[in-house]
Scaffold this motif. Structure first.
Motif, mmCIF file in Angstrom:
data_model
loop_
_atom_site.group_PDB
_atom_site.id
_atom_site.type_symbol
_atom_site.label_atom_id
_atom_site.label_comp_id
_atom_site.label_asym_id
_atom_site.label_seq_id
_atom_site.Cartn_x
_atom_site.Cartn_y
_atom_site.Cartn_z
ATOM 1 N N GLY A 112 0.807 -1.210 0.000
ATOM 2 C CA GLY A 112 0.000 0.000 0.000
ATOM 3 C C GLY A 112 0.843 1.264 0.000
ATOM 4 O O GLY A 112 0.541 2.238 -0.701
ATOM 5 N N ALA A 115 2.637 1.555 -3.397
ATOM 6 C CA ALA A 115 1.648 1.816 -4.443
ATOM 7 C C ALA A 115 1.208 3.274 -4.427
ATOM 8 O O ALA A 115 1.045 3.903 -5.484
ATOM 9 N N THR A 116 1.016 3.811 -3.229
ATOM 10 C CA THR A 116 0.642 5.221 -3.111
ATOM 11 C C THR A 116 1.778 6.121 -3.556
ATOM 12 O O THR A 116 1.570 7.112 -4.277
ATOM 13 N N GLY A 121 -1.504 1.719 -10.148
ATOM 14 C CA GLY A 121 -2.912 1.429 -10.328
ATOM 15 C C GLY A 121 -3.106 0.286 -11.295
ATOM 16 O O GLY A 121 -2.158 -0.417 -11.656
ATOM 17 N N PHE A 137 -0.241 -6.900 -4.192
ATOM 18 C CA PHE A 137 -0.456 -6.007 -5.332
ATOM 19 C C PHE A 137 -1.635 -6.488 -6.165
ATOM 20 O O PHE A 137 -2.457 -5.681 -6.625
ATOM 21 N N ASP A 139 -4.107 -8.080 -5.036
ATOM 22 C CA ASP A 139 -5.310 -7.773 -4.257
ATOM 23 C C ASP A 139 -5.795 -6.342 -4.505
ATOM 24 O O ASP A 139 -6.970 -6.036 -4.292
ATOM 25 N N ARG A 140 -4.894 -5.479 -4.945
ATOM 26 C CA ARG A 140 -5.236 -4.089 -5.270
ATOM 27 C C ARG A 140 -5.476 -3.890 -6.761
ATOM 28 O O ARG A 140 -5.461 -2.767 -7.254
ATOM 29 N N ASP A 141 -5.651 -4.980 -7.481
ATOM 30 C CA ASP A 141 -5.911 -4.961 -8.931
ATOM 31 C C ASP A 141 -4.756 -4.336 -9.709
ATOM 32 O O ASP A 141 -4.961 -3.767 -10.795
#
Length: 410
Positions: A112, A115-116, A121, A137, A139-141
Motif C-alpha cells: 500500500g 503503491a501510493t 494502479g 499487489f 489484491d489491489r488490482d
C-alpha cells in the motif's frame, strides 16, 4: 576508497563474477569445497579472495530443525566468509545453491505504501523475481507477475510485455550467482522512471554485533551499502533511499532508480549511511580483521564456558531453535554432551533437533523440570526479550549466557 564513482578497480577485471556456464557446472556437481590456495575469486570483481572474515567450520547446508529419528543424513560444508581486497565485497566462499529465500518478505503494509508513493494502479505493471511477494499487489488490482533474472530474459520480456514500473528484486545482490548478469537484467527490464527494490544484509550492524551466526550458505554475498552502490552504478542504477527492514536479522531495503532519472534525488539517509560505513572502516582491511578475531574469540568463549560447566557438574540448556541457533551451535561445536537441549516456545513434543549438532528442541516447560544452572541464548535474542518469552511459558528464572557480541552472563 569504495565509492559509486570509483569504477577503476572493477573495470580492471575483464570478467565480472563467474560465468553462467561455470555456475551451471558447479550446481550440477554439488558444492565445491574451498581449499587454501585454490584461487577462490570474488563474485563482484574477479579478484582472488585472501582476507578471511570468519571461519565457522562445518555448518549444515540447511539449518532448519530436523526430526531426531528420521534417519536423514545432514549435509554439511565449510562456511567461510572472505572480504575482497579490491572491491570490499564480503562473501561466503564456494556458496552452494540457495536452499530457500533468506530475505524477509515485505511487511503487510509495504504494498500500500509503495503503491501510493509510485501512484500504482490497474494500468501500472509490477514485477518480482519471487512470486510470493506479489499477492498484496494483485489484491489491489495492480497487474503483477513473476519474472526470471538475467539480461537475456529481461530483453525477451521487454519485447513481449510492458516494462514494470516497480521491480521487486529482493535479495538479488546477496544471492545472485552472476551479479553482473543479474544487475544488467534489472537495468534492462525496469521501466524509465521506475523503481527497483533490493534487500541486503545490514553488514555494518552484523559486524558491530559480531553476528557470525547469521552467516549462511544460502546468502553468499553481504555487500555493504558502499559496495552495493558501486555494483549498481556499474550498471546504470542509482540508490536513492534506504530503510531498515523489520524482522529478525538486520536487513536494509534499497530503493533504486535509473541513473538518468533526475526526479528522485538521493535522500539524506543514504548520505548518512555512507559516512557511517566509512567511519566504521568498511572501506579498508582493519574492520574485517577485527571481525575475524572477534568471531574466533566468541567461538572459543562459548566452548570454554560449556566445557567448564560440564567439568564442574553444572547443567546448561539453550534458548532458541531458528537458523541462527543452528549456525551458532554448529560453529561452536555444541552437541548433546555439552548442552542437553534447547527450548523454543513454538515447538511442542515433536521430536525435533538442531541440524548438525543434534541438540534436542523441547518446549520451555522442560526448564521447570530440569532446572538448569545456565541458559545459553543461541539465536541472538536480547536478555529482556528472552526472559519475557520464558515468563509466558514456564517458571524458571535463572541466569542467561549471551554469547554475542562477547560472552556475557546476566
Amino acid at each position: 576508497m569504495v565509492r559509486p564513482g570509483d569504477a577503476g578497480v572493477m573495470q580492471r577485471r575483464s570478467v565480472l563474477g563467474t560465468s553462467l556456464a561455470r555456475d551451471m557446472d558447479r550446481e550440477a556437481g554439488g558444492l565445491d569445497l574451498f581449499k587454501p590456495g585454490q584461487g577462490q575469486t570474488c563474485r563482484g570483481c574477479g579478484a582472488t579472495l585472501t582476507e578471511e572474515v570468519a571461519d565457522l567450520g562445518l555448518v549444515p547446508l540447511s539449518v532448519d530443525p530436523v526430526r531426531a529419528a528420521a534417519g536423514v543424513r545432514t549435509v554439511c560444508a565449510p562456511l567461510r566468509a572472505f572480504v575482497c581486497g579490491d572491491c570490499r565485497l564480503v562473501q561466503v566462499a564456494s556458496g552452494g545453491a540457495v536452499l530457500r529465500d533468506p530475505a524477509p518478505c515485505p511487511p503487510d503494509g509495504f504494498a500500500g505504501i509503495i503503491a501510493t508513493r509510485l501512484r500504482l494502479g490497474p494500468g501500472t505493471p509490477v514485477a518480482a523475481f519471487d512470486a510470493t511477494v506479489l499477492a498484496p499487489f494483485r489484491d489491489r488490482d495492480i497487474p503483477a507477475q513473476a519474472v526470471p533474472t538475467g539480461a537475456l530474459s529481461a530483453l525477451r520480456l521487454r519485447e513481449a510485455l510492458p516494462p514494470p514500473v516497480l521491480l521487486l528484486a529482493g535479495p538479488l545482490l546477496a544471492t545472485a550467482m552472476d551479479l553482473a548478469d543479474a544487475l544488467a537484467g534489472v537495468r534492462a527490464l525496469l521501466a524509465p522512471g521506475g523503481v527497483a527494490v533490493f534487500d541486503i544484509p545490514d553488514l555494518m550492524a552484523r559486524l558491530a554485533g559480531n553476528r557470525f551466526d547469521l552467516l549462511a550458505h544460502a546468502v553468499p554475498a553481504l555487500p555493504s551499502l558502499l559496495v552495493a552502490e558501486m555494483l549498481l552504478w556499474q550498471h546504470g542504477l542509482v540508490l536513492f533511499e534506504i530503510e531498515a527492514v523489520p524482522g529478525p536479522g538486520p536487513w536494509l531495503r534499497l530503493l533504486v532508480r535509473h541513473e538518468e532519472d533526475a526526479t528522485k534525488p538521493i535522500a539524506g539517509t543514504v548520505l548518512g549511511r555512507r559516512e557511517a560505513e566509512r567511519a566504521a572502516g568498511l572501506e579498508g582491511p582493519a574492520a574485517y580483521h577485527r571481525a575475524a578475531v572477534a568471531v574466533a574469540e566468541a567461538r572459543l568463549a562459548v566452548l570454554d564456558l560449556l566445557v567448564g560447566a560440564r567439568r564442574d557438574g553444572r547443567v546448561v540448556a539453550g534458548f532458541g531453535a531458528g537458523t541462527a541457533a543452528a549456525t551458532l551451535a554448529a560453529a561452536t561445536g555444541l552437541g548433546p554432551g555439552l548442552i542437553g537441549f534447547t527450548v523454543h516456545p513454538e515447538v511442542g513434543q515433536s521430536g525435533l533437533e538442531l541440524p548438525g549438532s543434534q541438540v534436542p528442541i523441547l518446549p520451555p516447560a522442560a526448564l521447570d523440570e530440569v532446572q538448569p544452572d545456565l541458559l545459553l541464548v543461541l539465536d541472538g535474542t536480547a536478555a529482556v526479550a528472552a526472559r519475557a518469552e520464558l515468563a509466558r511459558h514456564c517458571r524458571w528464572d535463572g541466569r542467561l549466557a549471551l554469547p554475542l557480541p562477547v560472552l556475557t552472563i546476566v
